[in-house]
Design an enzyme around this catalytic site. Structure first.
Site, PDB file in Angstrom:
ATOM      1  N   ASP B 358     -19.577  15.808  78.734  1.00  0.00           N
ATOM      2  CA  ASP B 358     -20.503  16.851  78.837  1.00  0.00           C
ATOM      3  C   ASP B 358     -21.868  16.642  78.068  1.00  0.00           C
ATOM      4  O   ASP B 358     -22.559  17.668  78.344  1.00  0.00           O
ATOM      5  CB  ASP B 358     -19.852  18.026  78.823  1.00  0.00           C
ATOM      6  CG  ASP B 358     -19.265  18.210  77.031  1.00  0.00           C
ATOM      7  OD1 ASP B 358     -19.243  17.022  76.687  1.00  0.00           O
ATOM      8  OD2 ASP B 358     -18.841  19.202  76.777  1.00  0.00           O
ATOM      9  N   ASP B 395     -25.565  17.025  63.166  1.00  0.00           N
ATOM     10  CA  ASP B 395     -24.397  16.366  64.000  1.00  0.00           C
ATOM     11  C   ASP B 395     -24.854  14.925  63.958  1.00  0.00           C
ATOM     12  O   ASP B 395     -25.581  14.581  64.605  1.00  0.00           O
ATOM     13  CB  ASP B 395     -24.432  17.205  65.268  1.00  0.00           C
ATOM     14  CG  ASP B 395     -23.193  17.007  65.957  1.00  0.00           C
ATOM     15  OD1 ASP B 395     -22.013  17.299  65.328  1.00  0.00           O
ATOM     16  OD2 ASP B 395     -23.099  16.312  67.082  1.00  0.00           O
ATOM     17  N   ASN B 396     -23.604  14.238  63.649  1.00  0.00           N
ATOM     18  CA  ASN B 396     -23.711  12.955  63.962  1.00  0.00           C
ATOM     19  C   ASN B 396     -25.175  12.131  63.742  1.00  0.00           C
ATOM     20  O   ASN B 396     -25.712  11.633  64.427  1.00  0.00           O
ATOM     21  CB  ASN B 396     -23.173  12.426  65.180  1.00  0.00           C
ATOM     22  CG  ASN B 396     -21.918  12.443  65.488  1.00  0.00           C
ATOM     23  OD1 ASN B 396     -21.034  11.992  64.497  1.00  0.00           O
ATOM     24  ND2 ASN B 396     -21.279  12.915  66.724  1.00  0.00           N
ATOM     25  N   GLU B 424     -23.664  15.294  58.755  1.00  0.00           N
ATOM     26  CA  GLU B 424     -22.364  15.355  59.235  1.00  0.00           C
ATOM     27  C   GLU B 424     -21.868  13.957  59.646  1.00  0.00           C
ATOM     28  O   GLU B 424     -22.055  13.662  61.000  1.00  0.00           O
ATOM     29  CB  GLU B 424     -21.922  16.457  60.206  1.00  0.00           C
ATOM     30  CG  GLU B 424     -20.647  16.186  60.945  1.00  0.00           C
ATOM     31  CD  GLU B 424     -20.170  15.832  62.135  1.00  0.00           C
ATOM     32  OE1 GLU B 424     -18.830  15.939  62.544  1.00  0.00           O
ATOM     33  OE2 GLU B 424     -21.323  15.294  62.732  1.00  0.00           O
ATOM     34  N   LYS B 535     -13.620  24.796  70.007  1.00  0.00           N
ATOM     35  CA  LYS B 535     -14.902  23.923  70.692  1.00  0.00           C
ATOM     36  C   LYS B 535     -15.014  24.272  72.360  1.00  0.00           C
ATOM     37  O   LYS B 535     -16.040  24.004  72.801  1.00  0.00           O
ATOM     38  CB  LYS B 535     -14.735  22.564  70.509  1.00  0.00           C
ATOM     39  CG  LYS B 535     -15.002  22.300  68.914  1.00  0.00           C
ATOM     40  CD  LYS B 535     -15.200  20.636  68.706  1.00  0.00           C
ATOM     41  CE  LYS B 535     -14.015  19.923  69.175  1.00  0.00           C
ATOM     42  NZ  LYS B 535     -14.091  18.678  68.810  1.00  0.00           N
TER      43      LYS B 535
END
Lengths: 668, 668
Positions: B358, B395-396, B424, B535
């Site tokens: 997604d 994030d990442n 993260e 989530k």
């Protein structure tokens, strides 16, 4: 084109610089000394291993390589860097000639390798790869477009073949084929290419790391202590020294000695009639550092000695002691190289708490010294190099300016890359290391004061670790004219064997000052100094003294020559032996083809016995494996079975054991 | 004027450069990260300790100092460096404001200090010092000659006084007097002055190293799982969170969520009717990263929440996840920010082995992205900063280019030095460290997978050592929406207490994702993931659940706030406890005014008991000394006598103990 990582975080990183900044990170390149400020030590013919941590964002595959060249060479050599895992990469290369060598690490994103990896996995898993095949074709065309050489056509042909109507399987096979992969590699498409800062190696000849030094006062080679020895007498001593297996013959200063404030026996403030004085009080009416003490002989005699020594396998090393007796010609001819006190005198030398009333020091930063004194000193070294001396033991380098040494060594070695400098500094660790960083090939060490098992284990291990291993090669002297170790003063013959074995096995470089081989140990009471030291008087020795250890020394040197693992202080590992009086360590070549186990009892008086661990695991063997052993001191051979073994050492026989380990041949 | 040590060993050192090269060596300045390439981490108000190794040839005394300033500041501050011995020097300073700070180390030969030292010793020993007095006078005159200011006259007067006829004793006293020494120091005669390269510190506000994070999905704050929660619902939750003692409230992305390839419950490939989708699939018809998910509320609602949270002592942190759902406005408006495949699609995101169908990722190096995409992302951060958010969980980050982060963080922090970025990244160590070096204030860590005593001891110690301590602040999250640790899946309530205590005591930064306080642990079978993960769906929880650990969490956070030693991961030391199921460590402030001993049983099921070492030696106390103890969880106090003590931990009561050590008042 080459982008490297240099950037100070104080500089603003604007957007233009940011988008052009290297995407790939290269960190922790080893070897490097002080961030590349100094060259790391290396040897000719021995593989130089370079490691680095290399990584980037995302999951794309990286490729990396190592490039190197002599600093004055135009052509770069390259060697692949292999990914060991966890972002660690490693590569190796070998230099054949002594030189200062520059190297860099390069990395880039290997787009095609990443593509192949993914394509292969997906295809094997039965996933539809139509789009991937199209991407592959596009990659080939893209690279061909950027190329201009013959490879272009090849790549375009492959791309066309992929585009043609045929089963996916064929296309995948073609894309993954060696031909295509090689063509893509030849194209050297290297997106996000990055190159590290240059780092440096000082590659030296093998004697920088492997040599056995023997020190003697030429004036003490006369038949008795009433006659001043000569270079001709030294020639007569050569066979005796060579029989013990030494390959470097080192003399304290051989120059004229001053008479003003000349020292008498046992460092007496005033010399008596006929006292020869300390050879470190250099210079007199007969000349300075360029001259030879007339009682030793002529320059011709010296040259003959150097030649004959070399013929017999011994290289002559000289002392380079930058100091003058008050009678040195420079004091009159170059008065502005010294600092004069308000009373018209020059301060005599001190190395607290020691005082040297017969010596004055030059002042490197006096207005008149810059640069004349520096150049004169360099020229002295060059003079002796031209006279055939390629090794210098440098007296107290830590009391002369650091930039002086860096410049002098670099200058001399650029002309004569084979010249070796040994630093005689006994001082704090930072300075000891720094002298190595500046270019000294090897150094005196703390070995002389490391006696207990704990001290020795710690010191031997430390020298094998960074930063020491990259900048410092220890020459383990068992004694010197200045150091009559307390341990030897009380240990008897076994103690001398213990220290000789520790030195000769512990480091590729070891040294002995004459008298050691006949267990000479008479000391000034309570001091670590010799009684009736040769520094201040002539001495005659009976080297055939009963109880000498010449044969054992010869064996140690023979074993060193036969076993590459013993030709360096590196590759040493401490092993477990359950007795605090026994030190057990291994020395191995990187490929394990030569593995020596050394057990030394530190107790010169009593038998010691213990269980110990035979390091089977180093060979990848289980704890119950068999291992061949050979006693290199007496030639006996046997097979050990299992990891836990037992030893007994009787110091009155031999206080140490040296065993070569050999993997037993597999029985069929 | 400032000479520093930079020089590449590839450059030739000619004689002119050599005589002007620095005589003094400065090595091993700490803190420094990658040779000064990056800034080391520091905090406002906490003393910053700088150490260096400084030495030179010879026996002259050196002096050294530390200078520092904000990189955009004109004025340098200075602090003395004190010689600790063995060439090691140390100095300290404190910054009051968050800023990037530049510092240097300076050293010079202190001629007058050397002179005084020698004069004093010789005079005390009754040695004639007439010549030394003349030298002293000359030194004063020399410095006065080089000086031009008011000090000149003073120095000349002193020199004249020394020259006058008077007893040696008076002259010596004058030369050694504070007045003369101070005048000489004021003169700042600094022969052989050297200055190090500039090094850098990133000084941040305290929350960069001390904060308790609480994570929740705003959409799950509705009364039940059928109603989408809103910011107004979050406001109602604030007291509950604040009562547990948290000070940061962190939300996963609050932006519109795409519908294309929307995920269903438990990561189902296709969402069902009414499924809310993953908030990480950012962007839809309602907008992208700058917009707010309409079901959460309006921008006004969000601002009200931020304000109300702050009023209650909670700072809001947002997720910065650089990724787009296929419905993100950028996909249409900025197609050249993406890499399109030959079939006209964009590759969906992967973080092997995880797949995110997604989500599509922007391409930072697409021609159209440079620099527009980079600037747009920076502007997004600035937008949310202007909306009152000063903390971002990124994030990442390890899948985005390193130079992008370095530039973005530097740019944002130059405008807003109070902004904190949490990385993260769960990846290999080199990348984890690099993200800290690039500017991330804090980072997720391996804590979540460190369970055994050995693992925890090793990891906690490593984070206290270089290079980690200078570049990486760990935020110990006990769980996250992505990580339902295996240990907690089987441990029961005691296990949650164990992990909370380890995290809250082990680091100044710890974090918890909602559900932990009620010991939620239902997992996807065999996976480290939550069953029915938030989530992908709305969730409603009963936080009043019997057996919750809210009170214990509140105690941990209360204890952290009251004890400075617990407000950082630094200052941690492992201690001996003879039981492999108990971890014992101490945390202390540098001055020992606050010393906490933490014992955690790692066994959630059985009682564990053991003897342990009370670290009396840290206070300089003998093994039989008395030491006050206070149990911070229940307020009990006692006195321990002697080093060896005993403990028993019953996990069904409390699986850990937190004891404050206090030196008992001396009895008179």
């Amino acid at each position: 084109m080459a982008r490297d990582e240099r950037r100070s975080p104080g500089e603003e990183l604007d957007i233009d610089r940011a988008v052009n900044a290297p995407r790939i990170a290269i960190e922790h390149i080893e070897p490097q000394v002080c961030g590349g400020r100094f060259a790391a030590k290396a040897l000719v013919e021995r593989p130089i291993t370079v490691t680095a941590v290399i990584f980037a964002d995302g999951h794309d595959k990286l490729s990396a390589q190592l490039k190197w060249r002599p600093v004055d060479g135009a052509h770069w050599h390259s060697a692949p860097l292999l990914h060991l895992g966890n972002d660690h990469w490693q590569g190796k290369f070998v230099c054949e000639e002594p030189a200062r060598v520059e190297f860099v690490v390069e990395a880039w994103m290997d787009t095609y390798l990443s593509f192949c990896d993914e394509l292969g996995k997906k295809f094997s898993a039965g996933i539809d790869v139509e789009v991937e095949i199209m991407e592959g074709e596009a990659l080939l065309r893209q690279v061909a477009r950027d190329e201009t050489d013959a490879n272009t056509e090849i790549l375009q042909q492959f791309a066309a073949a992929v585009a043609r109507d045929s089963p996916s399987k064929n296309k995948v096979e073609l894309l993954l084929s060696k031909e295509v992969v090689d063509a893509m590699r030849r194209a050297e498409s290297r997106p996000h290419y990055i190159r590290s800062n240059s780092l440096y190696l000082e590659v030296e000849r093998r004697a920088a790391e492997f040599a056995s030094w023997y020190e003697l006062f030429p004036r003490s080679t006369g038949a008795d202590a009433t006659r001043h020895g000569t270079f001709a007498d030294v020639v007569k001593s050569l066979p005796r020294i060579r029989e013990m297996g030494f390959d470097v013959l080192y003399f304290p200063p051989i120059h004229p000695i001053g008479v003003t404030h000349r020292k008498g026996p046992n460092n007496a403030l005033c010399a008596g009639e006929g006292n020869p004085g300390s050879p470190y009080a250099i210079g007199g009416d007969e000349g300075g550092h360029d001259a030879i003490h007339p009682q030793l002989g002529t320059l011709k005699d010296f040259l003959a000695l150097v030649t004959e020594a070399r013929r017999q396998g011994l290289e002559v090393a000289l002392d380079f002691a930058i100091q003058c007796s008050p009678d040195h010609p420079w004091v009159k001819d170059q008065p502005d190289w010294f600092r004069w006190r308000p009373d018209g005198t020059i301060r005599y030398a001190e190395n607290p708490p020691k005082k040297y009333e017969d010596i004055v020091n030059v002042d490197f930063y006096a207005a008149g010294s810059i640069p004349d004194l520096w150049l004169a000193l360099r020229d002295l070294v060059l003079l002796w190099v031209e006279r055939g001396v390629k090794m210098f033991r440098v007296d107290n380098p830590h009391t002369k300016p650091l930039p002086f040494w860096e410049w002098l060594i670099e200058d001399v070695r650029r002309r004569h890359p084979e010249v070796i400098f040994l630093a005689e500094a006994f001082t704090r660790p930072a300075m000891m290391a720094r002298l190595g960083k500046l270019g000294f090939s090897q150094s005196y060490s703390y070995f002389t004061w490391r006696n207990t098992k704990d001290e020795l284990q710690h010191y031997l291990s430390e020298l094998n670790q960074r930063p020491w291993r990259d900048c410092y090669r220890p020459n383990f002297f068992v004694n010197t004219p200045d150091i009559n170790p307390y341990f030897l003063q009380k240990s008897g013959r076994a103690g001398f064997l213990i220290r000789a074995a520790l030195a000769a096995m512990g480091s590729g470089l070891w040294g002995m000052y004459s008298g050691f081989e006949i267990c000479e140990a008479a000391a000034l009471p309570g001091k670590e100094e010799y009684l009736d030291s040769e520094k201040y008087q002539l001495k005659a020795r009976n080297y055939a003294f009963d109880g000498n250890i010449c044969a054992e020394i010869a064996s140690l040197n023979r074993i060193r020559r036969a076993n590459p693992a013993l030709q360096t202080h590196l590759g040493l590992q401490i092993y477990n032996v359950w007795n605090d009086n026994i030190l057990l360590f291994g020395k191995r070549t990187e490929d394990l083809s030569n593995f020596i186990l050394v057990a030394v009892s530190l107790d010169p008086r009593h038998a010691q016995e213990a269980y110990f661990e035979l390091p089977l695991w180093e060979f990848g063997l289980p704890d119950d494996a068999a291992m061949g052993g050979e006693d290199l001191m007496n030639g006996h051979s046997w097979t050990w079975f299992g990891k836990i073994q037992w030893m007994r050492i009787e110091p009155w026989r031999l206080p140490f054991g040296i065993w070569r380990l050999t993997r037993p041949k597999r029985e069929v």
